[in-house]
Design a protein around this motif. Structure first.
Motif, PDB file in Angstrom:
ATOM      1  N   THR A 304       0.846  -1.045  -0.016  1.00  0.00           N
ATOM      2  CA  THR A 304      -0.026  -0.038   0.085  1.00  0.00           C
ATOM      3  C   THR A 304       0.948   1.170   0.021  1.00  0.00           C
ATOM      4  O   THR A 304       1.825   1.404   0.752  1.00  0.00           O
ATOM      5  CB  THR A 304      -0.859   0.099   1.106  1.00  0.00           C
ATOM      6  N   THR A 305       0.634   2.214  -0.935  1.00  0.00           N
ATOM      7  CA  THR A 305       1.309   3.460  -0.950  1.00  0.00           C
ATOM      8  C   THR A 305       0.481   4.319   0.122  1.00  0.00           C
ATOM      9  O   THR A 305      -0.703   4.617  -0.004  1.00  0.00           O
ATOM     10  CB  THR A 305       1.381   4.192  -2.202  1.00  0.00           C
ATOM     11  N   LEU A 306       1.333   4.593   1.323  1.00  0.00           N
ATOM     12  CA  LEU A 306       0.603   5.545   2.373  1.00  0.00           C
ATOM     13  C   LEU A 306       0.895   6.977   2.074  1.00  0.00           C
ATOM     14  O   LEU A 306       1.979   7.165   1.583  1.00  0.00           O
ATOM     15  CB  LEU A 306       1.137   4.950   3.597  1.00  0.00           C
ATOM     16  N   PRO A 307       0.141   7.932   2.645  1.00  0.00           N
ATOM     17  CA  PRO A 307       0.499   9.340   2.655  1.00  0.00           C
ATOM     18  C   PRO A 307       1.777   9.458   3.287  1.00  0.00           C
ATOM     19  O   PRO A 307       2.033   8.739   4.401  1.00  0.00           O
ATOM     20  CB  PRO A 307      -0.654   9.900   3.266  1.00  0.00           C
ATOM     21  N   SER A 338       3.996  -6.287  13.323  1.00  0.00           N
ATOM     22  CA  SER A 338       3.435  -6.541  12.372  1.00  0.00           C
ATOM     23  C   SER A 338       2.737  -5.398  11.683  1.00  0.00           C
ATOM     24  O   SER A 338       2.266  -4.496  12.304  1.00  0.00           O
ATOM     25  CB  SER A 338       2.086  -7.666  12.555  1.00  0.00           C
ATOM     26  N   VAL A 339       2.440  -5.341  10.087  1.00  0.00           N
ATOM     27  CA  VAL A 339       1.906  -4.126   9.751  1.00  0.00           C
ATOM     28  C   VAL A 339       0.980  -4.817   8.641  1.00  0.00           C
ATOM     29  O   VAL A 339       1.296  -5.591   7.756  1.00  0.00           O
ATOM     30  CB  VAL A 339       2.861  -3.351   8.758  1.00  0.00           C
ATOM     31  N   VAL A 340      -0.369  -4.317   8.980  1.00  0.00           N
ATOM     32  CA  VAL A 340      -1.284  -4.980   8.146  1.00  0.00           C
ATOM     33  C   VAL A 340      -2.336  -4.205   7.603  1.00  0.00           C
ATOM     34  O   VAL A 340      -3.019  -3.149   8.174  1.00  0.00           O
ATOM     35  CB  VAL A 340      -2.444  -6.225   8.973  1.00  0.00           C
ATOM     36  N   ARG A 341      -2.661  -4.149   6.250  1.00  0.00           N
ATOM     37  CA  ARG A 341      -3.969  -3.145   5.897  1.00  0.00           C
ATOM     38  C   ARG A 341      -5.261  -4.001   6.212  1.00  0.00           C
ATOM     39  O   ARG A 341      -5.475  -4.949   5.638  1.00  0.00           O
ATOM     40  CB  ARG A 341      -3.621  -3.131   4.314  1.00  0.00           C
TER      41      ARG A 341
END
Length: 411
Positions: A304-307, A338-341
């Motif tokens: 994911t491209t985050l701001p 952990s990094v989850v969308r």
């Protein structure tokens, strides 16, 4: 010339009684002069001309003129009282004295003062009362015919005095309102500037804390390792010192980038780096692993491209949480990142299994406070607390679309 006028204006404002005394003398001179001049018409061969002559005034008229002019000295201090006094003097003159004596001039000025210093309703009431009483008395009880021009002059001049005073009062009110509006706008601008300065100071303090706390914690650990194995295992000590040097270099680079934001537009350019984000997560985790902390990572954010603001906040949350694990969880602790969308949000979780008498970082420190401020500023939520069975948990939910990005503006 302008300086002289400004000085004179300041003197008048500082001594209003002196100005009123000068005005009273001027009015007295005008009224006395008018009583000695007699203007009348003569018809010559069917024409009409005006001739001027000197006449002897009535002594009562002179006394009333002096009283009316003297009362004007106090017109600012007691405007209604002065109006009543000058109106009474003019009434006496119009009924029993010489109606051609301009005693009503003092009443006109007093009425102007009342209109300029009170509200419009009061001006209308006192103006109508003064016009009615003086004009009616001179028409009905005066020695001249009711249609004489002197009677009509009293009606006209009292009306002019009330109207002029009300106009001056209205203009003063408008000017005052404009001045107050300008002052209020200036105060608002100053308050807004102070608020923005406070927010910027808080943001810079938060960034500096995140950078310094993380790298100094690593330097402290590596320096301790180097000191412990310096004599028996010099190779490992050299490796630890190399990590110390690398952590110091990273700290200086991030400090340079942060402090570079404080430069003005006209200052010389300084080398800066982009704000860190999740694309540097492996590098961040590697610094902790080199310091002896076991860290496991898991990502399910589908690239994911985050701001920029969200990306930086997620990075800083992980950095501060791992720094707290390094400082407080004790030796042998393991951390999980952990990094989850999840739908419209990105969820960042940092767990550790630290045990023993652990100091909860909520007590007196600024780390969790800074994390919470970062997340709250983006309308996210941050949950922190001990885990069941030991350890600590940091969980942040950050919206992928911030308020600024939703409007199509750069974050």
């Amino acid at each position: 010339m302008s300086r002289t006028l400004s000085r004179a204006r300041c003197h008048v404002v500082a001594h209003p009684l002196a100005l009123d005394a000068v005005l009273a003398v001027g009015v007295l001179v005008c009224m006395v002069g008018a009583t000695f001049v007699d203007a009348h018409n003569q018809d010559l061969h069917g024409g009409s001309t005006v001739t001027w002559a000197v006449r002897t005034p009535n002594p009562l008229a002179l006394v009333l003129i002096v009283l009316g002019a003297a009362a004007l000295v106090f017109r600012r201090r007691a405007p209604r009282t002065v109006l009543a006094l000058t109106g009474t003097v003019a009434l006496i003159e119009s009924v029993v004295g010489d109606p051609r004596a301009p005693v009503a001039m003092s009443a006109v000025i007093a009425l102007y003062t009342v209109a300029a210093t009170t509200d419009r309703v009061t001006t209308v009431r006192l103006g109508l009362l003064t016009m009615t009483v003086l004009t009616g008395a001179s028409m009905l009880a005066g020695p001249l015919p009711w249609y004489a021009q002197e009677n009509l002059a009293i009606f006209a001049w009292t009306g002019i005095g009330a109207t002029a005073g009300d106009a001056v009062r209205s203009r003063r009110a408008v000017v005052q309102a404009i001045r107050e509006r300008a002052e209020r706008a200036e105060r608002t601008r100053e308050e807004e500037a102070l608020r923005r300065v406070a927010e910027e100071r808080l943001r810079i303090a938060r960034d500096l804390h995140d950078v310094v706390a993380h790298h100094i914690a690593l330097v402290n650990v590596q320096a301790g390792v180097a000191a412990h194995v310096m004599d028996k295992r010099p190779d490992q000590a050299k490796e630890a010192l190399a990590h110390v040097r690398e952590a110091g270099r990273s700290a200086l680079s991030e400090l340079r980038a942060t402090v570079g934001l404080l430069r003005q537009s006209g200052d010389p350019e300084a080398p800066t780096e982009p704000a860190p984000g999740l694309d540097r997560l492996d590098e961040l985790v590697g610094t902790f692993r080199s310091a002896g902390l076991r860290v496991e990572t898991a990502r399910a954010d589908q690239d994911t491209t985050l701001p920029a603001a969200v990306d930086l906040a997620a990075y800083r949350v992980i950095q501060e949480a791992l720094t707290n694990v390094q400082k407080h969880a004790g030796s042998g602790a393991t951390a999980e990142v952990s990094v989850v969308r999840v739908g419209p949000d990105i969820e960042v979780t940092v767990l550790d299994d630290g045990s023993g008498d652990r100091v909860v970082p909520d007590s007196g420190g600024h780390g969790l406070l800074g994390m919470r401020e970062r997340v709250t500023a983006l309308r996210g939520t941050l949950t922190t607390g001990p885990r069941y069975g030991g350890g600590y948990r940091v969980h942040a939910i950050l919206p992928v679309t911030t308020r600024t990005a939703a409007r199509g503006e750069p974050v």
